[in-house]
Scaffold this active site. Sequence first.
Site, mmCIF file in Angstrom:
data_model
loop_
_atom_site.group_PDB
_atom_site.id
_atom_site.type_symbol
_atom_site.label_atom_id
_atom_site.label_comp_id
_atom_site.label_asym_id
_atom_site.label_seq_id
_atom_site.Cartn_x
_atom_site.Cartn_y
_atom_site.Cartn_z
ATOM 1 N N CYS A 1 0.857 -1.185 0.000
ATOM 2 C CA CYS A 1 0.000 0.000 0.000
ATOM 3 C C CYS A 1 0.891 1.232 0.000
ATOM 4 C CB CYS A 1 -0.962 -0.004 1.184
ATOM 5 S SG CYS A 1 -0.178 0.235 2.772
ATOM 6 N N THR A 2 0.334 2.346 0.340
ATOM 7 C CA THR A 2 1.119 3.574 0.327
ATOM 8 C C THR A 2 1.905 3.730 1.633
ATOM 9 O OG1 THR A 2 -0.528 4.587 -1.108
ATOM 10 C CG2 THR A 2 1.046 6.059 -0.068
ATOM 11 N N GLY A 3 1.193 3.831 2.764
ATOM 12 C CA GLY A 3 1.856 4.140 4.033
ATOM 13 C C GLY A 3 2.362 2.966 4.835
ATOM 14 N N ASN A 4 1.859 1.753 4.560
ATOM 15 C CA ASN A 4 2.230 0.546 5.296
ATOM 16 C C ASN A 4 2.073 0.719 6.802
ATOM 17 O OD1 ASN A 4 5.085 -1.489 6.013
ATOM 18 N ND2 ASN A 4 3.098 -2.226 5.376
ATOM 19 N N SER A 5 0.956 1.349 7.197
ATOM 20 C CA SER A 5 0.715 1.538 8.626
ATOM 21 C C SER A 5 -0.608 0.942 9.083
ATOM 22 C CB SER A 5 0.733 3.030 8.973
ATOM 23 O OG SER A 5 -0.371 3.682 8.375
ATOM 24 N N CYS A 6 -1.498 0.601 8.137
ATOM 25 C CA CYS A 6 -2.844 0.216 8.543
ATOM 26 C C CYS A 6 -3.349 -1.003 7.765
ATOM 27 C CB CYS A 6 -3.762 1.430 8.355
ATOM 28 S SG CYS A 6 -5.404 1.221 9.034
ATOM 29 N N ARG A 7 -3.914 -0.793 6.572
ATOM 30 C CA ARG A 7 -4.551 -1.892 5.836
ATOM 31 C C ARG A 7 -3.583 -3.012 5.480
ATOM 32 N NH1 ARG A 7 -6.778 2.028 1.421
ATOM 33 N NH2 ARG A 7 -4.772 2.860 2.012
ATOM 34 N N SER A 8 -2.423 -2.675 4.951
ATOM 35 C CA SER A 8 -1.461 -3.721 4.578
ATOM 36 C C SER A 8 -0.979 -4.474 5.811
ATOM 37 C CB SER A 8 -0.278 -3.135 3.806
ATOM 38 O OG SER A 8 0.329 -2.094 4.547
ATOM 39 N N SER B 1 4.818 -6.959 4.369
ATOM 40 C CA SER B 1 4.044 -5.828 3.885
ATOM 41 C C SER B 1 4.968 -4.635 3.754
ATOM 42 C CB SER B 1 2.864 -5.517 4.808
ATOM 43 O OG SER B 1 3.298 -5.224 6.112
ATOM 44 N N THR C 1 6.869 -3.882 11.426
ATOM 45 C CA THR C 1 7.526 -2.623 11.095
ATOM 46 C C THR C 1 6.930 -2.077 9.811
ATOM 47 O OG1 THR C 1 9.272 -3.816 9.913
ATOM 48 C CG2 THR C 1 9.698 -3.247 12.224
ATOM 49 N N ASP D 1 7.674 -0.717 6.477
ATOM 50 C CA ASP D 1 8.858 -0.767 5.620
ATOM 51 C C ASP D 1 8.603 -0.214 4.233
ATOM 52 O OD1 ASP D 1 10.351 -2.161 7.607
ATOM 53 O OD2 ASP D 1 9.368 -4.026 7.013
ATOM 54 N N CYS E 1 -4.940 -0.643 -1.632
ATOM 55 C CA CYS E 1 -5.523 0.698 -1.648
ATOM 56 C C CYS E 1 -6.951 0.612 -2.179
ATOM 57 C CB CYS E 1 -4.681 1.652 -2.477
ATOM 58 S SG CYS E 1 -4.259 1.018 -4.091
ATOM 59 N N CYS F 1 -2.956 3.115 -6.611
ATOM 60 C CA CYS F 1 -2.275 1.927 -6.121
ATOM 61 C C CYS F 1 -0.827 1.960 -6.591
ATOM 62 C CB CYS F 1 -2.939 0.662 -6.648
ATOM 63 S SG CYS F 1 -4.529 0.386 -5.894
ATOM 64 N N ASP G 1 -9.577 3.328 3.475
ATOM 65 C CA ASP G 1 -8.551 3.595 4.482
ATOM 66 C C ASP G 1 -9.220 4.155 5.731
ATOM 67 O OD1 ASP G 1 -6.420 4.328 6.045
ATOM 68 O OD2 ASP G 1 -5.320 5.318 4.429
#
Length: 141
Positions: A7-14, A32, A60, A62, A79, A86, A103
Amino acid sequence: MKILVLCTGNSCRSQMAHGFLQSFDENITVCSAGTEASGKLNQNAVKAMAEAGIDISGHTSDSVQKYLNEEWDFVITVCGGANESCPAFTGNVKNRLHIGFDDPSHATGTDEFIWSEFIRVRDEIKEGFYKFYTEEVKPQL
């Protein structure tokens, strides 16, 4: 079997998808990453996954750059909204898939509403990735 959730931020959905996939089968390798990794996990995502019995607090956030030189059986983008683009993965991939989700970190309103969005998206991710696991991954194991 190696799977990268992107994904974009790799903080939530992924991160949630990563946690669910790993919980379905600990023998598959799941990672992820994000094209613009935030460097941290969304704490509501961590809390929502803990509520579902999955601890992602040690994950983490990444950059996708970390994984470009590896071979992947699947790279899956998560996304969702029309305003999101995406990310493309240019590494060595056998199968590229898109399983999109809203998101929840962009939700606005009361704390209760925002939390309900995290739970809704978490449950959608679990359902979507379990379907992917049973239809695409399990037959190849």
